[in-house]
Enzyme design. Structure first.
Site, PDB file in Angstrom:
ATOM      1  N   ARG A 234       0.844  -1.181   0.000  1.00 41.12           N
ATOM      2  CA  ARG A 234       0.000   0.000   0.000  1.00 41.12           C
ATOM      3  C   ARG A 234       0.887   1.242   0.000  1.00 41.12           C
ATOM      4  O   ARG A 234       1.938   1.271   0.646  1.00 41.12           O
ATOM      5  CB  ARG A 234      -0.924   0.030   1.223  1.00 41.12           C
ATOM      6  CG  ARG A 234      -2.092  -0.949   1.169  1.00 41.12           C
ATOM      7  CD  ARG A 234      -3.133  -0.505   0.138  1.00 41.12           C
ATOM      8  NE  ARG A 234      -4.315  -1.332   0.160  1.00 41.12           N
ATOM      9  CZ  ARG A 234      -4.498  -2.417  -0.585  1.00 41.12           C
ATOM     10  NH1 ARG A 234      -3.519  -2.833  -1.382  1.00 41.12           N
ATOM     11  NH2 ARG A 234      -5.619  -3.097  -0.533  1.00 41.12           N
ATOM     12  N   GLU A 263      -4.708   7.122  -5.064  1.00 46.53           N
ATOM     13  CA  GLU A 263      -4.652   6.517  -6.398  1.00 46.53           C
ATOM     14  C   GLU A 263      -5.899   6.866  -7.208  1.00 46.53           C
ATOM     15  O   GLU A 263      -7.012   6.706  -6.700  1.00 46.53           O
ATOM     16  CB  GLU A 263      -4.507   4.993  -6.273  1.00 46.53           C
ATOM     17  CG  GLU A 263      -3.196   4.593  -5.639  1.00 46.53           C
ATOM     18  CD  GLU A 263      -3.078   3.091  -5.362  1.00 46.53           C
ATOM     19  OE1 GLU A 263      -1.964   2.619  -5.102  1.00 46.53           O
ATOM     20  OE2 GLU A 263      -4.115   2.390  -5.401  1.00 46.53           O
ATOM     21  N   HIS A 285      -0.682   0.048  -9.805  1.00 44.60           N
ATOM     22  CA  HIS A 285      -1.376  -0.882  -8.908  1.00 44.60           C
ATOM     23  C   HIS A 285      -1.889  -2.098  -9.680  1.00 44.60           C
ATOM     24  O   HIS A 285      -3.074  -2.461  -9.592  1.00 44.60           O
ATOM     25  CB  HIS A 285      -2.533  -0.183  -8.180  1.00 44.60           C
ATOM     26  CG  HIS A 285      -2.881  -0.855  -6.871  1.00 44.60           C
ATOM     27  ND1 HIS A 285      -3.197  -0.146  -5.744  1.00 44.60           N
ATOM     28  CD2 HIS A 285      -2.969  -2.171  -6.522  1.00 44.60           C
ATOM     29  CE1 HIS A 285      -3.473  -0.995  -4.749  1.00 44.60           C
ATOM     30  NE2 HIS A 285      -3.335  -2.227  -5.211  1.00 44.60           N
TER      31      HIS A 285
END
Length: 321
Positions: A234, A263, A285
Site C-alpha cells: 500500500r 490513487e 497498482h
C-alpha cells in the site's frame, strides 16, 4: 431476495468472468461510484461489493439493510470495520489469490532495478550504443540477486512466497520484526538490523493506522547499504516526501512501487515527480492483476457471498485486520 450492489466493477478487467450467485437475488453493477453516489446506490441493499470505494461509518449508518460488505480485494482499509463489527455487518475479503502474481511483479521490479534495465533501455533509445563504438557499454552498474540480503516486511502468504523465490535466486531473506518491537525471536530479524543490513527491502503488509508511514526519514537514514525499496503493498506504508528526499540524497539506490498514497496520484504528487527517473519504476497498482489471479479473485468473491447467505461465512475480517 437479496439485493447485491457492486460499486466498482471496472476495478476488475472486463474479460474476467463474474458468475451469478446461486440464490435468489437482484444484482446491480456499476463500473464506478463517486462518494456522493454511495448511499443512493446501496439503498435497500443487503450485500455491497466494493474494491476501493470507501464505506465510512457516516455512510454505513445510512444503510440499515446492509448485512455484508464483500471486499473484492485483500486490503480492507476502505471499510470502517469497527462500525461494521459494532452494528452486525459482516466484512469478507479475498485471500491467497495473488500468491503468484504479486511476488512475480515484485521480482520483476527488483530485477529491472538491480540490473538498471530502464536506464540501459533509455540509453539505447538515445543512441548511446552507436556512440560507444563497441559491442557494449557500462553507463550503469549491474548487480546480481544472488547473495543479496532481502528484508521482507510482512510474513503472510505473499511475504512467504517472496522468500521462497528469493531462496531460489540464492538471496538471503530476512523477515523483519515489527517496528518498535524487541525480542524478535529466531524467525525474525530485529527491525533496526533489517534496515541496516538489507540490500533490498520489500513491503507486503496491510495498511493500518499503526503501519502508515512505517518507512520515513529516520528509516531511510538507517539504511546503511543503500537498498532498493520495493512496495507492492500500500502506498501509505512509505512516506512519499521522505522517499523523494532519500533518492535525492542517495540514501537508497532506487524504488520500485506499484502503489501510491492516493490513487491515481495527482500529477504533482511526490511519486509522479520521480516517476521518470531511471532508478524509479512506478506501475499503476497492477501487481495483483494477472488474468489468472483476477479470475481466482472473482470466483472467491462470489464464494464468499454464497457462503454468507448459506450461513457458513468465509474470510470474515474484524476491526483489527
Amino acid at each position: 431476495m437479496h439485493k447485491i450492489v457492486f460499486l466498482d466493477r471496472a476495478t476488475i478487467a472486463p474479460q474476467i468472468r463474474l458468475r451469478s450467485p446461486a440464490f435468489a437475488h437482484e444484482l446491480v453493477v456499476h463500473d464506478r461510484t463517486a462518494p456522493e453516489q454511495i448511499v443512493e446506490r446501496l439503498a435497500g441493499a443487503s450485500i455491497a461489493i466494493t474494491n476501493k470505494v470507501p464505506l465510512s461509518a457516516a455512510v454505513l449508518a445510512q444503510l440499515p439493510a446492509l448485512r455484508l460488505v464483500a471486499v473484492a480485494a485483500t486490503g480492507t482499509d476502505c471499510v470502517d470495520k469497527a462500525y461494521c463489527q459494532q452494528h452486525g455487518i459482516a466484512v469478507a475479503n479475498i485471500r491467497g489469490y495473488a500468491v503468484n502474481t504479486v511476488p512475480e511483479h515484485t521480482f520483476a521490479l527488483m530485477l529491472a532495478l538491480r540490473r538498471n534495465l530502464v536506464a540501459y533501455r533509455d540509453d539505447v533509445l538515445a543512441g548511446e550504443w552507436q556512440r560507444s563504438g563497441q559491442f557494449c557499454f557500462f553507463n550503469h552498474t549491474i548487480h546480481d540477486l544472488r547473495g543479496a540480503r532481502l528484508g521482507i516486511i510482512g510474513e503472510g502468504v505473499l511475504g512467504q512466497r517472496v522468500a521462497d523465490i528469493a531462496r531460489a535466486f540464492g538471496m538471503v531473506p530476512l523477515f523483519a520484526a515489527r517496528k518498535g518491537k524487541t525480542g524478535a525471536g529466531r524467525l525474525y530479524t530485529p527491525w533496526d538490523e533489517m534496515l541496516a543490513t538489507s540490500d533490498i527491502i520489500t513491503l507486503h503488509c496491510p495498511l493500518t493506522p499503526q503501519s502508515r508511514g512505517m518507512i520515513a526519514t529516520p528509516e531511510f537514514r538507517a539504511m546503511a547499504r543503500r537498498p532498493l525499496i520495493i512496495n507492492t503493498g500500500r502506498g501509505g506504508l512509505v512516506d512519499e516526501a521522505a522517499l523523494v528526499q532519500a533518492l535525492d540524497e542517495g540514501l537508497i539506490a532506487g524504488a520500485g512501487f506499484d502503489v501510491a498514497d492516493g490513487e491515481p496520484p495527482a500529477a504533482d504528487s511526490p511519486m509522479m515527480r520521480i516517476a521518470a527517473r531511471p532508478n524509479v519504476i512506478l506501475t499503476p497498482h497492477v501487481a495483483w492483476a494477472s488474468d489468472e489471479a483476477q479470475q481466482t479473485l472473482a470466483d472467491q468473491l462470489i464464494d464468499n457471498i454464497e457462503n454468507f447467505v448459506a450461513g457458513r461465512p468465509t474470510n470474515l475480517v474484524d476491526s483489527a485486520y
